[in-house]
Design a protein around this motif. Structure first.
Motif, PDB file in Angstrom:
ATOM      1  N   LEU A 488       0.794  -1.198   0.073  1.00  0.00           N
ATOM      2  CA  LEU A 488      -0.007   0.026   0.077  1.00  0.00           C
ATOM      3  C   LEU A 488       0.890   1.377   0.036  1.00  0.00           C
ATOM      4  O   LEU A 488       0.350   2.388   0.011  1.00  0.00           O
ATOM      5  CB  LEU A 488      -1.122  -0.012   1.263  1.00  0.00           C
ATOM      6  N   ASP A 489       2.203   0.961  -0.084  1.00  0.00           N
ATOM      7  CA  ASP A 489       3.136   2.070  -0.354  1.00  0.00           C
ATOM      8  C   ASP A 489       2.966   3.222   0.815  1.00  0.00           C
ATOM      9  O   ASP A 489       2.727   4.629   0.537  1.00  0.00           O
ATOM     10  CB  ASP A 489       2.824   2.755  -1.723  1.00  0.00           C
ATOM     11  N   ALA A 490       2.927   2.938   2.194  1.00  0.00           N
ATOM     12  CA  ALA A 490       2.615   3.791   3.068  1.00  0.00           C
ATOM     13  C   ALA A 490       3.320   3.110   4.244  1.00  0.00           C
ATOM     14  O   ALA A 490       3.518   1.947   4.504  1.00  0.00           O
ATOM     15  CB  ALA A 490       1.199   3.971   3.413  1.00  0.00           C
ATOM     16  N   ASP A 491       3.452   3.983   5.383  1.00  0.00           N
ATOM     17  CA  ASP A 491       4.187   3.584   6.632  1.00  0.00           C
ATOM     18  C   ASP A 491       2.962   2.681   7.341  1.00  0.00           C
ATOM     19  O   ASP A 491       1.684   3.066   7.306  1.00  0.00           O
ATOM     20  CB  ASP A 491       4.329   4.873   7.684  1.00  0.00           C
ATOM     21  N   TYR A 492       3.169   1.746   8.005  1.00  0.00           N
ATOM     22  CA  TYR A 492       2.293   0.834   8.865  1.00  0.00           C
ATOM     23  C   TYR A 492       1.500   1.663   9.862  1.00  0.00           C
ATOM     24  O   TYR A 492       0.319   1.542  10.054  1.00  0.00           O
ATOM     25  CB  TYR A 492       2.844  -0.335   9.481  1.00  0.00           C
ATOM     26  N   GLU A 493       2.210   2.703  10.543  1.00  0.00           N
ATOM     27  CA  GLU A 493       1.377   3.537  11.324  1.00  0.00           C
ATOM     28  C   GLU A 493       0.267   4.204  10.824  1.00  0.00           C
ATOM     29  O   GLU A 493      -0.619   4.557  11.279  1.00  0.00           O
ATOM     30  CB  GLU A 493       2.423   4.508  12.262  1.00  0.00           C
ATOM     31  N   ARG A 494       0.636   4.889   9.563  1.00  0.00           N
ATOM     32  CA  ARG A 494      -0.381   5.735   8.981  1.00  0.00           C
ATOM     33  C   ARG A 494      -1.623   4.701   8.627  1.00  0.00           C
ATOM     34  O   ARG A 494      -2.743   5.167   8.908  1.00  0.00           O
ATOM     35  CB  ARG A 494       0.158   6.446   7.594  1.00  0.00           C
ATOM     36  N   LEU A 495      -1.389   3.646   8.389  1.00  0.00           N
ATOM     37  CA  LEU A 495      -2.288   2.707   7.914  1.00  0.00           C
ATOM     38  C   LEU A 495      -3.092   2.190   9.150  1.00  0.00           C
ATOM     39  O   LEU A 495      -4.270   2.280   9.068  1.00  0.00           O
ATOM     40  CB  LEU A 495      -1.718   1.346   7.211  1.00  0.00           C
ATOM     41  N   GLN A 496      -2.459   2.293  10.025  1.00  0.00           N
ATOM     42  CA  GLN A 496      -3.237   1.926  11.441  1.00  0.00           C
ATOM     43  C   GLN A 496      -4.191   2.966  11.778  1.00  0.00           C
ATOM     44  O   GLN A 496      -5.096   2.801  12.354  1.00  0.00           O
ATOM     45  CB  GLN A 496      -2.044   1.743  12.625  1.00  0.00           C
ATOM     46  N   GLU A 497      -3.499   4.240  11.416  1.00  0.00           N
ATOM     47  CA  GLU A 497      -4.717   5.465  11.812  1.00  0.00           C
ATOM     48  C   GLU A 497      -5.845   5.316  10.971  1.00  0.00           C
ATOM     49  O   GLU A 497      -6.825   5.763  11.339  1.00  0.00           O
ATOM     50  CB  GLU A 497      -3.848   6.845  11.492  1.00  0.00           C
TER      51      GLU A 497
END
Ligand code: SF4
Length: 563
Positions: A488-497
């Motif tokens: 998803l080309d994103a930091d996992y933390e951002r995805l968690q948000e």
């Protein structure tokens, strides 16, 4: 962050109008799939809507991964206000719909209003974007799912992979009616089939050659695909039923409507029994893992797909039925009639208990038909256990109106906590503490100290259902958190948000319908539940009464929302 591309097509079946709406802002903030549909549902369904009224909206949505060639991506999401739980639900199905849906050039379909006539809606990719045609289909009134597919083949040269369809159960507003695709894949939980039924929508088809420009990161895409194709996991042969005996041995398989925790004749209906009836491989689009279970029994003349593990539980152990062919017949009936096998099976189990008829498969099959057609006792059972248990004189084994999935919270206490706080009730796909507790990574005993882990899992499952990737890719170890973040080309933390915001939106919507801490409960005792629920609220940043402050939920309503 990668996200789905394309407009939302909103279709008012009462007015017979359709409008393309730019939802780029929503998609950029939500990935797609469940998170996008939940944001839209939160902002566009009135908080006081009747789940079976014209103002409810049903959403069908895709994620960016549906443009990939990677295994574990043949999935789609549906979201709406549930007639079963009276809150927002999302439900997820496999099959071959996703590529036809994206081919029609949209990211989200929204269906609202109420038609006077039974309708099929045809969505195609026109020169300016997705287009709609309405077709009155009175000849399909009461039709079972495969007959609708036959009609679409004959009259429109479309296959079941182009369709979402409801059966008689959806038309008759059974509160746990499913939406079917590919004839035997179900958007099962929460009664979205009844929502389409209330709108008089029998079928929606999708066709086209659109191809949104989404580049899926590789690595890891082809690594995942190669590993899926070359794996020799038991799961590839037996699918979800591969763990049946293990779960039974863990005293986590509710039996005879929760009278027991394990079934003494499990070998008759477990993974080996299902594999013994499997006659070919089955998959979803692009998926080389191919865990599906096409089965048949020539002697009794049944051909179906499955049962999956949860149906082995709901129509097998829960009902005291120990013949795999009987469970296959129940499975096939639910697919054809368009009902969630978990809620239908547990509701029938409650009825068998009230009649002292555990093990009577013939009565179970008759009762399934009666529920779908609301005949006799079926009319009451079609309301679900929460609404009919008093008439039956049995305990109410539901959370927020939803019948329990198998993994028994009385044994797996963290999973029990998960059922209690989940916005859509007793659904095992919402949180998933069960995996950690079965594996011994988390002690199944007790509820305290588990809330943060649970919140993280719930967030992860939003990411999964928004991507959209199949749960089994994660459970079987191919789609790790790191790989999902890469894809998803994103930091996992951002995805968690994104996950946390989606769970908060569901909760906020449900709060506005009067749900709070009182609803975060179980019909049985587990240790320290009330305290653990408070730990969960703290982990989420919610109030002690289980509510989300208005100010913490941002509106993302796109232009064009009319309420
Ligand atoms: S793992 Fe199974 S359910 Fe998941 S996408 Fe592949 S075939 Fe479908």
């Amino acid at each position: 962050m990668l996200h789905a591309e394309g407009p939302m097509l909103t279709v008012d079946v009462g007015e017979r109008t359709a409008e393309r709406i730019d939802i780029d802002d929503v998609l950029e903030n939500t990935i797609g799939g469940r998170a996008a549909a939940t944001a839209l549902a939160h902002d566009r369904i009135p908080f006081d809507a009747d789940p079976l009224g014209p103002e409810n909206r049903a959403y069908l949505s895709t994620g960016p991964m549906q443009m990939s060639q990677m295994s574990f991506t043949g999935r789609m999401n549906m979201t709406g206000l549930s007639p079963l739980t009276d809150g927002l639900v999302s439900t997820n199905a496999g099959g071959y719909l996703s590529r036809n849906f994206t081919g029609a050039g949209l990211s989200v379909l929204e269906v609202t209003g109420q038609s006077d006539e039974l309708l099929a809606i045809h969505v195609t990719d026109g020169p300016d974007g997705p287009e709609v045609e309405f077709e009155e289909v009175p000849e399909l009134e009461g039709a079972e799912v495969s007959r609708v597919s036959g009609y679409m083949d004959t009259h429109h040269d479309l296959g079941p992979e182009n369709c979402i369809t409801i059966g008689p159960a959806g038309e008759n507003l059974v509160r746990f009616a499913s939406v079917m695709t590919f004839d035997n894949r179900a958007f099962g939980r929460g009664g979205i089939g009844a929502v389409l039924g209330s709108k008089n929508v029998k079928c929606v088809t999708f066709e086209g050659d659109s191809s949104p420009d989404i580049e899926i990161p590789d690595p890891p895409a082809m690594d995942v695909h190669r590993e899926a194709a070359t794996s020799d996991d038991l799961f590839r042969r037996q699918g979800t039923t591969s763990a049946t005996e293990f779960i039974n041995d863990n005293f986590s398989l509710p039996t005879r409507y929760f009278d027991d925790y394990r079934f003494e004749r499990i070998e008759n209906i477990g993974g080996d029994a299902v594999e013994g009836k499997k006659y070919k491989k089955g998959a979803c689009s692009q998926c080389a893992y191919a865990c599906k279970l096409p089965t048949k029994d020539e002697i009794r003349g049944v051909e179906t797909e499955g049962p999956e593990f949860e149906t082995v539980y709901s129509f097998g152990t829960s009902q005291g039925v120990d013949d795999i062919v009987d469970v296959m017949i129940s499975n096939d009936l639910c697919d054809e009639l368009g009902m969630d096998t978990i809620s239908a099976g547990v509701t029938v189990a409650a009825y068998l208990k009230s009649e002292d008829e555990f093990g009577n498969a013939e009565l179970a099959h008759e009762t399934v038909e009666k529920i779908a057609h609301r005949e006799g006792i079926g009319d009451s059972l079609a309301e679900g256990v929460d609404r009919c248990h008093e008439d039956l004189g049995v305990d109410n084994y539901t959370v927020k109106g939803m019948e329990f999935a198998a993994h028994d919270g009385r044994t797996l206490h963290g999973q029990g906590l998960s059922y209690a706080v989940a916005n859509r009730g007793a659904d095992h796909m919402y949180g998933g503490m069960l995996g950690l507790e079965y594996a011994g990574e988390v002690d199944p005993e007790g509820t305290l100290g588990k809330a943060e882990t649970l919140a993280g899992l719930e967030n992860h499952n939003v990411i999964r259902d928004s991507g959209i990737v199949c749960a089994f890719g994660g459970e079987q170890g191919y789609l790790t958190e790191e790989r999902v973040a890469q894809l998803l080309d994103a930091d996992y933390e951002r995805l968690q948000e994104v996950g946390a915001r989606t769970v908060a939106r569901e909760r906020h919507f449900n709060n506005k319908r009067g749900k709070d801490v009182v609803d975060d409960d179980l019909p049985y005792e587990i240790p320290d539940l009330a305290e653990a629920v408070q730990e969960y609220y703290e982990a989420r940043g919610w109030s002690e009464d289980g509510t989300v402050p208005d100010a913490s939920v941002n509106s993302v309503a796109p232009a064009g929302a009319d309420d």
